[in-house]
Scaffold this motif. Structure first.
Motif, PDB file in Angstrom:
ATOM      1  N   SER A 141       0.834  -1.210   0.000  1.00  0.00           N
ATOM      2  CA  SER A 141       0.000   0.000   0.000  1.00  0.00           C
ATOM      3  C   SER A 141       0.867   1.258   0.000  1.00  0.00           C
ATOM      4  N   TYR A 206       1.609 -10.331  -8.948  1.00  0.00           N
ATOM      5  CA  TYR A 206       2.387  -9.255  -8.320  1.00  0.00           C
ATOM      6  C   TYR A 206       3.824  -9.284  -8.826  1.00  0.00           C
ATOM      7  N   TYR A 242      -3.649  -5.344  -6.442  1.00  0.00           N
ATOM      8  CA  TYR A 242      -3.777  -4.915  -5.039  1.00  0.00           C
ATOM      9  C   TYR A 242      -5.155  -5.283  -4.481  1.00  0.00           C
TER      10      TYR A 242
END
Length: 311
Positions: A141, A206, A242
């Protein structure tokens, strides 16, 4: 009578459009010349001919005043709300701290602590939620928001962005390893749940996202034209991964709490509430991060993507 303008039609020299306000734009300038609106500039303009029935000046100005009101209302409803990213980045930092503290309290206080080697195999598992939440999601984040939160120049922010994502990726891989280690040493089958399937897919995406971003924007770096075309897709795919990570964590909290409750944990115990509230805080964290990325740094900032420099 007919009115000729360009598309998108534009404001006249007096600052008002002589066509409907819904079609206003600042890309060109137009003027009134003998009852005909003609373009004074712009490139690639497409002529637009609109017919109006004859009417007197009073009705014409009344209609224009009414159309102006309608146009302003449509402008208020159109596009992303005029909000700033800063409040959501602050909220994200606070929610990240809260969720990190809560998962540590859960795994250390209620579940007995963390260990890579232990006769109590549950201590090995406890590494998994801690690293996946703090290492993978929270650090991820901060990496996503680094361009909005850090005061340094673009190149330094880019280095921080890639470094934090790399740390998140490594810690996420270690967290997944801890889950496999716990299963193997406890005699539990691997990869039987939706949580494990989505989790492996998420960390794989990712890693692919990080590699593509590194070679495109960092080293060796793609040509500026390709980088400019790739940037919106990089941002969009990054947000997708995400959101997938947050959803996977939610599945994990649900799965683990279900196992604990089926093993005798009281459904309204302090631990059960803590796990549920941690998952709830994580939802708000994910939403705040996404909004902070989408929203402009200032309420009046231009939307879109800036030109990719040669450097």
């Amino acid at each position: 009578m007919r009115w000729i303008s360009t598309f998108p039609p534009t404001a006249t020299e007096n600052g008002r459009s002589d066509l409907y306000p819904l079609l206003e734009s600042s890309d060109e300038r137009c003027r009134i010349d003998g009852g005909v609106t003609t373009s004074l500039g712009g490139r690639g303009s497409l002529g637009l001919i609109i017919g109006f029935p004859p009417r007197d000046d009073s009705s014409w100005h009344e209609d224009r005043a009414e159309d102006a009101v309608v146009g302003e209302e449509v402008k208020k409803m159109a596009g992303f709300p005029s909000v700033k990213a800063a409040p959501f980045t602050y909220a994200s930092h606070a929610l990240a701290l809260a969720s990190a503290a809560m998962v540590l309290v859960w795994c250390v206080h209620f579940r007995g602590g963390l260990a890579f080697e232990s006769s109590n195999k549950s201590l090995i598992f406890n590494i998994h939620p801690v690293l996946m939440l703090i290492g993978f999601i929270i650090i991820g984040s901060e990496a996503i928001m680094s361009y909005k939160t850090l005061p340094w120049n673009h190149e330094m922010n880019k280095i921080v962005h890639f470094t934090l994502h790399a740390i998140a990726l490594v810690l996420g891989a270690v967290g997944i390893y801890a889950a496999f280690k716990f299963h193997n040493e406890s005699g539990i089958e691997n990869l039987y749940s939706l949580h494990s399937w989505v989790g492996l897919g998420t960390i794989s995406l990712y890693g692919i996202q990080w590699i593509l971003g590194f070679v495109t924007f960092f080293f060796p770096g793609a040509p500026p034209a390709l980088r400019g075309k790739s940037l919106p897709w990089h941002v969009l795919f990054g947000l997708f991964v995400y959101i997938l990570a947050v959803a996977t964590a939610e599945l994990g909290f649900l799965e683990k709490l279900t196992f604990l409750e089926s093993s005798g944990l009281y459904k309204y115990s302090s631990e059960a509430f803590l796990v549920n509230f941690t998952a709830l805080i994580l939802i708000f964290l994910g939403a705040s991060v996404v909004i902070s990325v989408i929203a402009p740094a200032r309420a009046d900032a231009p939307r879109g993507y800036s030109e990719i420099s040669e450097n």
